[in-house]
Design a protein around this motif. Structure first.
Motif, PDB file in Angstrom:
ATOM      1  N   ASP A   1     -23.625  12.337  60.364  1.00 57.55           N
ATOM      2  CA  ASP A   1     -24.014  11.013  60.845  1.00 57.55           C
ATOM      3  C   ASP A   1     -23.769  10.981  62.345  1.00 57.55           C
ATOM      4  OD1 ASP A   1     -24.769   8.349  60.950  1.00 57.55           O
ATOM      5  OD2 ASP A   1     -22.751   7.615  60.496  1.00 57.55           O
ATOM      6  N   ILE A   2     -24.828  10.819  63.134  1.00 56.72           N
ATOM      7  CA  ILE A   2     -24.671  10.738  64.577  1.00 56.72           C
ATOM      8  C   ILE A   2     -24.067   9.389  64.920  1.00 56.72           C
ATOM      9  CG2 ILE A   2     -25.821  10.840  66.810  1.00 56.72           C
ATOM     10  CD1 ILE A   2     -25.867  13.445  65.223  1.00 56.72           C
ATOM     11  N   VAL A   3     -22.970   9.398  65.652  1.00 49.39           N
ATOM     12  CA  VAL A   3     -22.344   8.142  66.061  1.00 49.39           C
ATOM     13  C   VAL A   3     -22.550   7.985  67.575  1.00 49.39           C
ATOM     14  CG1 VAL A   3     -20.800   7.735  64.136  1.00 49.39           C
ATOM     15  CG2 VAL A   3     -20.116   9.372  65.874  1.00 49.39           C
ATOM     16  N   THR A   4     -21.512   8.094  68.369  1.00 56.33           N
ATOM     17  CA  THR A   4     -21.674   7.934  69.812  1.00 56.33           C
ATOM     18  C   THR A   4     -22.452   9.101  70.407  1.00 56.33           C
ATOM     19  OG1 THR A   4     -19.577   6.756  69.920  1.00 56.33           O
ATOM     20  CG2 THR A   4     -20.448   7.625  71.973  1.00 56.33           C
ATOM     21  N   ALA A   5     -23.490   8.794  71.191  1.00 53.86           N
ATOM     22  CA  ALA A   5     -24.280   9.829  71.858  1.00 53.86           C
ATOM     23  C   ALA A   5     -24.986   9.187  73.045  1.00 53.86           C
ATOM     24  CB  ALA A   5     -25.296  10.447  70.900  1.00 53.86           C
ATOM     25  N   PHE A   6     -24.468   9.401  74.256  1.00 51.90           N
ATOM     26  CA  PHE A   6     -25.062   8.734  75.412  1.00 51.90           C
ATOM     27  C   PHE A   6     -24.832   9.546  76.685  1.00 51.90           C
ATOM     28  CE2 PHE A   6     -20.724   6.951  75.188  1.00 51.90           C
ATOM     29  CZ  PHE A   6     -20.275   7.209  76.472  1.00 51.90           C
ATOM     30  N   ILE A   7     -25.612   9.189  77.712  1.00 53.80           N
ATOM     31  CA  ILE A   7     -25.361   9.629  79.075  1.00 53.80           C
ATOM     32  C   ILE A   7     -25.122   8.376  79.904  1.00 53.80           C
ATOM     33  CG2 ILE A   7     -26.708  11.735  78.875  1.00 53.80           C
ATOM     34  CD1 ILE A   7     -28.991  10.312  80.318  1.00 53.80           C
ATOM     35  N   GLY A   8     -24.401   8.529  81.009  1.00 51.57           N
ATOM     36  CA  GLY A   8     -24.069   7.341  81.784  1.00 51.57           C
ATOM     37  C   GLY A   8     -23.918   7.616  83.269  1.00 51.57           C
ATOM     38  N   TRP A   9     -23.897   6.537  84.018  1.00 54.76           N
ATOM     39  CA  TRP A   9     -23.721   6.582  85.472  1.00 54.76           C
ATOM     40  C   TRP A   9     -22.761   5.460  85.869  1.00 54.76           C
ATOM     41  CZ3 TRP A   9     -25.388   9.987  89.103  1.00 54.76           C
ATOM     42  CH2 TRP A   9     -25.262   9.612  90.440  1.00 54.76           C
ATOM     43  N   ARG A  10     -21.804   5.776  86.729  1.00 55.21           N
ATOM     44  CA  ARG A  10     -20.842   4.771  87.165  1.00 55.21           C
ATOM     45  C   ARG A  10     -20.684   4.841  88.678  1.00 55.21           C
ATOM     46  NH1 ARG A  10     -16.638   7.804  83.471  1.00 55.21           N
ATOM     47  NH2 ARG A  10     -16.553   9.816  84.535  1.00 55.21           N
ATOM     48  N   ASP A  11     -20.323   3.707  89.269  1.00 59.09           N
ATOM     49  CA  ASP A  11     -20.152   3.652  90.715  1.00 59.09           C
ATOM     50  C   ASP A  11     -19.357   2.392  91.058  1.00 59.09           C
ATOM     51  OD1 ASP A  11     -20.261   4.394  93.325  1.00 59.09           O
ATOM     52  OD2 ASP A  11     -22.452   4.436  93.464  1.00 59.09           O
ATOM     53  N   ARG A  12     -18.955   2.319  92.297  1.00 61.11           N
ATOM     54  CA  ARG A  12     -18.191   1.174  92.786  1.00 61.11           C
ATOM     55  C   ARG A  12     -19.075   0.303  93.656  1.00 61.11           C
ATOM     56  NH1 ARG A  12     -12.117   1.838  94.552  1.00 61.11           N
ATOM     57  NH2 ARG A  12     -12.081   1.808  92.274  1.00 61.11           N
ATOM     58  N   ILE A  13     -19.034  -0.999  93.414  1.00 59.90           N
ATOM     59  CA  ILE A  13     -19.801  -1.944  94.219  1.00 59.90           C
ATOM     60  C   ILE A  13     -19.008  -2.348  95.451  1.00 59.90           C
ATOM     61  CG2 ILE A  13     -20.875  -4.224  94.228  1.00 59.90           C
ATOM     62  CD1 ILE A  13     -21.378  -3.893  91.250  1.00 59.90           C
ATOM     63  N   GLY A  14     -17.746  -2.594  95.258  1.00 59.23           N
ATOM     64  CA  GLY A  14     -16.868  -2.996  96.340  1.00 59.23           C
ATOM     65  C   GLY A  14     -15.432  -2.921  95.877  1.00 59.23           C
TER      66      GLY A  14
END
Length: 491
Positions: A187-200
């Protein structure tokens, strides 16, 4: 000269066997064996001489092919050592070859650190990270005292049996994948790609796309390996989109010093149905910590969702856990509920902790829209939970996500301490009686959690429950007791 000595030694070793006048067939087999052994020794010698030829101060580049791959060096000449295997895989073989590979990796700057039971790998420049992950939650449950014999059963089960990976490139790109095998199927559960950054200053964000876990309610946003009880509250399990805890879509999240907000838009969870449109679900949650200190937090949260069901997903029947996950006969049911066109749900959270004591209250409603001009069907649920770490450890509250995580055990038993011991209690109530076939139930739970370290735990729950059902095999009023235990490890 060294090779000649090896060959002579091999010939001398064969002399006793030759003195016994072997048959021609035996002699032929013996010669072939000796030739194979000499060839193996020569191969090992070639590799050892090549490794010894590399200057100790020179950087080493391990190539995954037979062609040398040069690399620039700041403090020495460029040297390439070829290998007929992928550099991340250490093949079986002589000890000197494996040691040389480890030394080459260290010279290249590859680092490893140990986190929750498994290593985290970092590239030499710190850009790439990689970590295997998983969880094993093994349960046993026994129910007794019910007036319905079919409910008085003892069962075992795997609450979670997961394997996966997570990693990142630089400080911004990240990914995660996990599959669960607890029902003896993939059973596929968590499966993702992501991007994070700082605004300020004090404000940052991330965006994830893929098969996403809901951000909905306090315990509904807490992983199965981190809940203070063996099963989530009825708010988390009943006031939920029809697709369940996961869906394929996108989730941007905004974080500030005292809280976070998320918005999720998804279709169905992973499936093989592409002949009709997916159902659509939009879900949002915000949490705020108006009081936040090193030993205390006040938590406020609001969340809601709306979903539009495709014509083939009109079944809204619910059979919700009330006395433990692994008793299929012990559920609170809506009865058959067909012709759904969509649902809207919402809820609130209030709680926090002071020192080793925590409290959390949750409540929610779900309105199911029915076709044919029928009025909405409303589900209601609420719960009140609390816990006390008698060993003085702080509750594992995650102020960034507004949920529980893995605890930070001050004195693990593997270091001579007692671990962390937590006593818990909960009351929860679920009401499906807005429809003629709907039931109702409540449960009172006392429990104990022993955290051996930050990723290994033992859990015990004793539940007294009561149900009411207008129809079905459990029609009428019933009550009983369920005792459940768990051994869990998260890595």
């Amino acid at each position: 000269m060294f090779r000649t000595t090896i060959a002579l030694a091999a010939l001398i070793a064969a002399t006793p066997a030759l003195a016994q006048a072997p048959s021609p067939a035996e002699l032929e087999a013996l010669v072939r064996a000796q030739a194979a052994e000499i060839a193996t020794l020569r191969t090992r010698l070639d590799r050892l001489e090549a490794q010894q030829a590399v200057p100790a101060t020179a950087p080493v580049v391990v190539a995954a092919q037979d062609t040398p791959t040069p690399a620039p060096a700041a403090d020495g000449p460029v040297v390439a050592v070829t290998r007929p295997f992928a550099p991340q895989i250490v093949p079986p073989g002589p000890a000197e070859r494996n040691v040389a590979q480890v030394e080459a990796a260290n010279a290249a700057g590859v680092t490893t650190e140990w986190g929750s039971g498994l290593p985290v790998f970092h590239s030499a420049d710190g850009v790439f990270t990689y970590k295997p992950r998983g969880r094993i939650l093994t349960d046993v449950s026994s129910t007794f005292g019910s007036d319905i014999d079919g409910r008085n059963i003892t069962t075992t089960g795997m609450r979670a049996l997961r394997l996966g990976v997570e990693g990142g490139v630089g400080t911004q790109f990240f990914y995660q994948f996990e599959a669960d095998f607890s029902e003896n199927e993939v059973d596929i559960v968590t499966a993702f790609i992501g991007w994070r950054d700082r605004i300020g200053t004090g404000l940052d964000y991330d965006v994830r796309a893929g098969h996403l876990f809901n951000d909905r309610s306090f315990e509904g946003s807490t992983g199965s390996d981190s809940t203070p009880f063996m099963e989530r509250t009825v708010v988390a399990t009943a006031i939920i989109p029809q697709r369940g805890f996961y869906g394929i879509g996108i989730m941007p999240r905004l974080f500030w010093k005292t809280g976070h907000a998320s918005l999720t838009v998804t279709g169905d969870r992973v499936d093989g149905a592409q002949a009709v449109s997916d159902s659509r679900t939009a879900l949002g949650r915000v949490h705020w910590n108006p009081v936040k200190g090193p030993r205390g937090v006040l938590h406020l949260g609001l969340w809601g969702f709306d979903e539009s069901l495709n014509p083939l997903a009109g079944t809204l029947t619910r059979n919700t856990v009330i006395g433990g996950r692994f008793n299929g006969a012990l559920r609170v049911s809506t009865g058959p509920l067909l012709g759904g066109t969509g649902t809207t749900g919402y809820g609130a959270e209030l709680g926090g902790y002071a020192g080793p004591v925590w409290v959390m209250a949750e409540a929610g409603q779900r309105h199911a829209r029915l076709d044919g001009g029928r009025p909405d069907f409303t589900s209601q649920a609420w719960s009140l939970s609390g816990g006390w770490f008698v060993t003085g450890d702080l509750p594992p509250y995650n102020p960034r996500l507004g949920s529980f995580g893995q605890p930070s055990v001050r004195r693990p038993i593997f270091e001579g301490g007692p671990g962390a011991i937590e006593l818990t209690a909960r009351y929860e109530d679920l009401d499906f009686t807005d429809i003629a076939t709907g039931g109702r139930g409540w449960a009172a739970t006392i429990g104990a959690n022993w955290y051996l370290n930050s990723f290994t735990r033992l859990q015990l729950n004793a539940i007294h429950w009561a149900t009411e059902a207008p129809t079905g095999p459990a029609a009428g009023s019933d009550n009983g007791n369920t005792v459940s235990a768990r051994v869990g490890v998260t890595f």
